[in-house]
Design a protein around this motif. Sequence first.
Motif, PDB file in Angstrom:
ATOM      1  N   VAL A  49      12.731   5.583   2.944  1.00 29.12           N
ATOM      2  CA  VAL A  49      11.679   5.625   3.958  1.00 29.12           C
ATOM      3  C   VAL A  49      10.450   5.001   3.315  1.00 29.12           C
ATOM      4  CG1 VAL A  49      10.158   7.261   5.158  1.00 29.12           C
ATOM      5  CG2 VAL A  49      12.611   7.712   5.010  1.00 29.12           C
ATOM      6  N   PRO A  50       9.741   4.110   4.034  1.00 31.40           N
ATOM      7  CA  PRO A  50       8.586   3.481   3.372  1.00 31.40           C
ATOM      8  C   PRO A  50       7.511   4.503   2.983  1.00 31.40           C
ATOM      9  CG  PRO A  50       8.805   2.718   5.655  1.00 31.40           C
ATOM     10  CD  PRO A  50       9.933   3.661   5.400  1.00 31.40           C
ATOM     11  N   ILE A  51       6.887   4.273   1.837  1.00 36.42           N
ATOM     12  CA  ILE A  51       5.774   5.122   1.399  1.00 36.42           C
ATOM     13  C   ILE A  51       4.528   4.668   2.149  1.00 36.42           C
ATOM     14  CG2 ILE A  51       4.315   5.725  -0.577  1.00 36.42           C
ATOM     15  CD1 ILE A  51       6.779   5.338  -2.365  1.00 36.42           C
ATOM     16  N   PRO A  52       3.813   5.592   2.825  1.00 37.01           N
ATOM     17  CA  PRO A  52       2.623   5.171   3.571  1.00 37.01           C
ATOM     18  C   PRO A  52       1.613   4.464   2.671  1.00 37.01           C
ATOM     19  CG  PRO A  52       3.095   7.501   3.963  1.00 37.01           C
ATOM     20  CD  PRO A  52       4.035   7.046   2.901  1.00 37.01           C
ATOM     21  N   GLU A  53       1.024   3.396   3.211  1.00 38.62           N
ATOM     22  CA  GLU A  53       0.016   2.665   2.445  1.00 38.62           C
ATOM     23  C   GLU A  53      -1.219   2.499   3.314  1.00 38.62           C
ATOM     24  OE1 GLU A  53       1.371  -0.942   0.641  1.00 38.62           O
ATOM     25  OE2 GLU A  53       3.123   0.030  -0.271  1.00 38.62           O
ATOM     26  N   PRO A  54      -2.313   3.202   2.969  1.00 40.62           N
ATOM     27  CA  PRO A  54      -3.545   3.011   3.738  1.00 40.62           C
ATOM     28  C   PRO A  54      -3.894   1.524   3.759  1.00 40.62           C
ATOM     29  CG  PRO A  54      -3.818   4.766   2.121  1.00 40.62           C
ATOM     30  CD  PRO A  54      -2.473   4.142   1.870  1.00 40.62           C
ATOM     31  N   PRO A  55      -4.360   1.016   4.911  1.00 37.50           N
ATOM     32  CA  PRO A  55      -4.690  -0.407   4.978  1.00 37.50           C
ATOM     33  C   PRO A  55      -5.773  -0.745   3.978  1.00 37.50           C
ATOM     34  CG  PRO A  55      -5.562   0.780   6.884  1.00 37.50           C
ATOM     35  CD  PRO A  55      -4.694   1.736   6.147  1.00 37.50           C
ATOM     36  N   PRO A  73      -0.229  -1.502  -7.884  1.00 41.14           N
ATOM     37  CA  PRO A  73       0.105  -0.374  -7.014  1.00 41.14           C
ATOM     38  C   PRO A  73       0.098   0.942  -7.795  1.00 41.14           C
ATOM     39  CG  PRO A  73       2.104  -1.547  -7.631  1.00 41.14           C
ATOM     40  CD  PRO A  73       0.969  -2.278  -8.287  1.00 41.14           C
ATOM     41  N   VAL A  74      -0.363   2.002  -7.170  1.00 42.35           N
ATOM     42  CA  VAL A  74      -0.264   3.353  -7.748  1.00 42.35           C
ATOM     43  C   VAL A  74       0.195   4.287  -6.629  1.00 42.35           C
ATOM     44  CG1 VAL A  74      -1.448   5.241  -8.935  1.00 42.35           C
ATOM     45  CG2 VAL A  74      -2.229   2.889  -9.294  1.00 42.35           C
ATOM     46  N   VAL A  75       1.227   5.111  -6.924  1.00 42.58           N
ATOM     47  CA  VAL A  75       1.724   6.087  -5.951  1.00 42.58           C
ATOM     48  C   VAL A  75       1.066   7.439  -6.248  1.00 42.58           C
ATOM     49  CG1 VAL A  75       3.780   7.357  -5.211  1.00 42.58           C
ATOM     50  CG2 VAL A  75       3.905   4.885  -5.617  1.00 42.58           C
ATOM     51  N   PHE A  76       0.652   8.138  -5.211  1.00 43.71           N
ATOM     52  CA  PHE A  76       0.032   9.462  -5.372  1.00 43.71           C
ATOM     53  C   PHE A  76       0.913  10.504  -4.694  1.00 43.71           C
ATOM     54  CE2 PHE A  76      -3.300   6.383  -5.839  1.00 43.71           C
ATOM     55  CZ  PHE A  76      -4.143   6.921  -6.803  1.00 43.71           C
ATOM     56  N   ILE A  77       1.229  11.589  -5.410  1.00 48.12           N
ATOM     57  CA  ILE A  77       2.031  12.652  -4.810  1.00 48.12           C
ATOM     58  C   ILE A  77       1.281  13.978  -4.908  1.00 48.12           C
ATOM     59  CG2 ILE A  77       4.235  11.522  -5.244  1.00 48.12           C
ATOM     60  CD1 ILE A  77       4.648  13.281  -7.649  1.00 48.12           C
ATOM     61  N   TYR A 105       1.581   8.706  -0.934  1.00 46.65           N
ATOM     62  CA  TYR A 105       1.082   7.426  -0.428  1.00 46.65           C
ATOM     63  C   TYR A 105       0.895   6.475  -1.591  1.00 46.65           C
ATOM     64  CZ  TYR A 105      -3.495   9.338  -1.792  1.00 46.65           C
ATOM     65  OH  TYR A 105      -4.529   9.904  -2.483  1.00 46.65           O
ATOM     66  N   ARG A 106       0.738   5.188  -1.260  1.00 44.01           N
ATOM     67  CA  ARG A 106       0.562   4.179  -2.311  1.00 44.01           C
ATOM     68  C   ARG A 106      -0.738   3.437  -2.053  1.00 44.01           C
ATOM     69  NH1 ARG A 106       5.129   1.498  -1.833  1.00 44.01           N
ATOM     70  NH2 ARG A 106       6.265   2.040  -3.730  1.00 44.01           N
ATOM     71  N   LEU A 107      -1.519   3.260  -3.142  1.00 45.18           N
ATOM     72  CA  LEU A 107      -2.738   2.449  -3.039  1.00 45.18           C
ATOM     73  C   LEU A 107      -2.565   1.208  -3.902  1.00 45.18           C
ATOM     74  CD1 LEU A 107      -5.705   4.982  -3.455  1.00 45.18           C
ATOM     75  CD2 LEU A 107      -4.651   4.161  -1.340  1.00 45.18           C
ATOM     76  N   HIS A 108      -3.314   0.192  -3.561  1.00 48.84           N
ATOM     77  CA  HIS A 108      -3.351  -1.006  -4.401  1.00 48.84           C
ATOM     78  C   HIS A 108      -4.711  -1.073  -5.057  1.00 48.84           C
ATOM     79  CE1 HIS A 108       0.559  -2.476  -3.116  1.00 48.84           C
ATOM     80  NE2 HIS A 108       0.270  -1.802  -2.011  1.00 48.84           N
ATOM     81  N   LEU A 139      -7.434  11.301   0.942  1.00 54.45           N
ATOM     82  CA  LEU A 139      -6.313  10.464   1.385  1.00 54.45           C
ATOM     83  C   LEU A 139      -5.021  11.290   1.474  1.00 54.45           C
ATOM     84  CD1 LEU A 139      -7.180   7.222  -0.610  1.00 54.45           C
ATOM     85  CD2 LEU A 139      -7.194   7.464   1.884  1.00 54.45           C
ATOM     86  N   SER A 140      -4.849  12.252   0.551  1.00 51.24           N
ATOM     87  CA  SER A 140      -3.671  13.134   0.642  1.00 51.24           C
ATOM     88  C   SER A 140      -3.705  13.936   1.936  1.00 51.24           C
ATOM     89  CB  SER A 140      -3.612  14.119  -0.530  1.00 51.24           C
ATOM     90  OG  SER A 140      -3.483  13.447  -1.742  1.00 51.24           O
ATOM     91  N   ASN A 141      -4.897  14.395   2.314  1.00 52.28           N
ATOM     92  CA  ASN A 141      -5.007  15.156   3.561  1.00 52.28           C
ATOM     93  C   ASN A 141      -4.639  14.284   4.757  1.00 52.28           C
ATOM     94  OD1 ASN A 141      -5.825  17.376   2.111  1.00 52.28           O
ATOM     95  ND2 ASN A 141      -8.010  17.006   2.426  1.00 52.28           N
ATOM     96  N   THR A 142      -4.973  12.998   4.683  1.00 55.79           N
ATOM     97  CA  THR A 142      -4.671  12.098   5.795  1.00 55.79           C
ATOM     98  C   THR A 142      -3.218  11.633   5.784  1.00 55.79           C
ATOM     99  OG1 THR A 142      -6.923  11.288   5.620  1.00 55.79           O
ATOM    100  CG2 THR A 142      -5.415   9.991   6.989  1.00 55.79           C
ATOM    101  N   TYR A 143      -2.716  11.202   4.606  1.00 55.72           N
ATOM    102  CA  TYR A 143      -1.414  10.525   4.568  1.00 55.72           C
ATOM    103  C   TYR A 143      -0.260  11.437   4.167  1.00 55.72           C
ATOM    104  CZ  TYR A 143      -3.900   6.247   5.485  1.00 55.72           C
ATOM    105  OH  TYR A 143      -4.670   5.290   6.078  1.00 55.72           O
ATOM    106  N   GLY A 144      -0.572  12.658   3.695  1.00 53.75           N
ATOM    107  CA  GLY A 144       0.508  13.594   3.411  1.00 53.75           C
ATOM    108  C   GLY A 144       0.979  13.589   1.973  1.00 53.75           C
TER     109      GLY A 144
END
Length: 462
Positions: free
Chosen positions: A4-10, A48-52, A40-43, A32-37
């Motif tokens: 499943v794709p990891i959400p990426e804020p625009p 890229p960095v994934v946040f859990i 998510y991945r940021l650039h 961002l965790s509150n918004t994306y769950g």
Amino acid sequence: ADSVPIPEPPGLPFLGNLGEFSANPIEDIVRLSNTYGEIYRLHMGSRPVVFISTQALVNEVCDEKRFQKSLSSVLRVVREGVHDGLFTAHSDEPNWGKAHRVLTPAFGPLPIRDMFDEMHDISSQLALKLARHGPHKPIHVSDEFTKLALDTIALCSMDYRFNSYYKDKMHPFVQAMGDFLAECGRRNRRPGFAPNFLYRAANEKFYNDIAILRDTANAVVEARRKNPSDRKDLLGAMLNGVDPQTGEKLSDANITDQLITFLIAGHETTSGTLSFAFYHLLKNPSAYRKVQEEADAVLGKGPAKVEHVSKLVYIQAVLRETLRLSAAIPAFSVEALEDTLIGGKYLVHKGEPITCVLAKSHLDPVVYGDDANDFKPERMLDDEFARLNREFPNCWKPFGNGKRGCIGRGFAWNEAVIAMAILFQNFNFSLDDPNYQLEIASSLTIKPKDFFMRATLRDGMT
Ligand code: HEM
């Protein structure tokens, strides 16, 4: 299995998601965790960095067979100052294994027990200073605990006295270190295409600060070489210890890196933790009362002794709960050894940094329930704490993970318990501003910002 794709804020072209960051990155990351769950991945620039941010995902990446510590994020920048010192070395660099083997024994339970008198000495200096100040003077909480922690790590592990409580100004090391770490964070968030000349002044200051850190460390080594002693402390281990595996000693350059590492790692975190503990206690009167009752019951009116530490069970629960809600290092990063799915469905790539957001995973309602955001030391008393860790492994990770976990955990623990017991035995504390609202000051670690309290002597010092 399907992923499943990891959400990426625009993000913006070139800048990626750097626009998401304010002066307070950890709050941005939590937002961002509150918004994306849970993931998510940021650039960051082009990286890229994934946040859990749930216990389940953090638990999965704590598996050292599949993941290892990552140095791709901000620690990559910190390495410019302290190279392959213990904190910033890659696990497969020879100096990591060597220093780990040579230095770990210096932080074992017995050496730490032997440090009691010196920890007590510095805590008493703080108590005397508060007594001199009297009940009306606002105390800058994190500054006073910074002095405590810096003087304690330097005295116990290096036999070096900064004497911070006898000086009006903080040692230049403290300012240089704070500025160095803050600049590491900014450099980590610099866009990759930005030309260096835009940052000339910042770059110059960065290297000046590193020079101050190295000069301080070298002064500590010089002091010991001039007055050789057979103290079995950390510095002794650094100078004389031989690695059982390679038969080698640490090099002089590496000793400088390690000393700076220990002075930094050994005091920012402990002072932040003590500052947050006082913040939470002053906002939670019933927990405050229990701490004082325990200090009175265990210490009575006599001097604190090493046997008291293990009996101060409520104070220890307060520290655990403080580190849950306000982990001084609010995130740490790992990377997968191979491309792999996490949570059974999210594809992460080999070497891609995955940041465990403790500031969020420590609030996971699955583990901590509906009152996860509240300060309740009772849930951290020994039996409850053991149950939580059994049912939800890795739900509480303020000291990092596995072989790259904190080497100074026992040291910090004893220091913090002793300081709290002595302070509560001798003083009543109150907020300087009863309406104080918590704000966070962040570099690599976090502390309460502009937080002041007052201290009133109870009935004569012990
Ligand atoms: C590692 C937290 C006190 C020295 C770590 C890590 C965390 C941590 C989270 C792992 C970082 C990562 O994975 O990137 C804390 C907290 C403390 C504390 C919350 C206080 C409450 C101390 C003290 C010392 C110390 C007092 C020194 C005496 C170190 C070192 C490492 C480390 C050298 C690197 C270990 C390695 O990778 O081999 N600490 N720490 N820390 N800590 Fe601490």
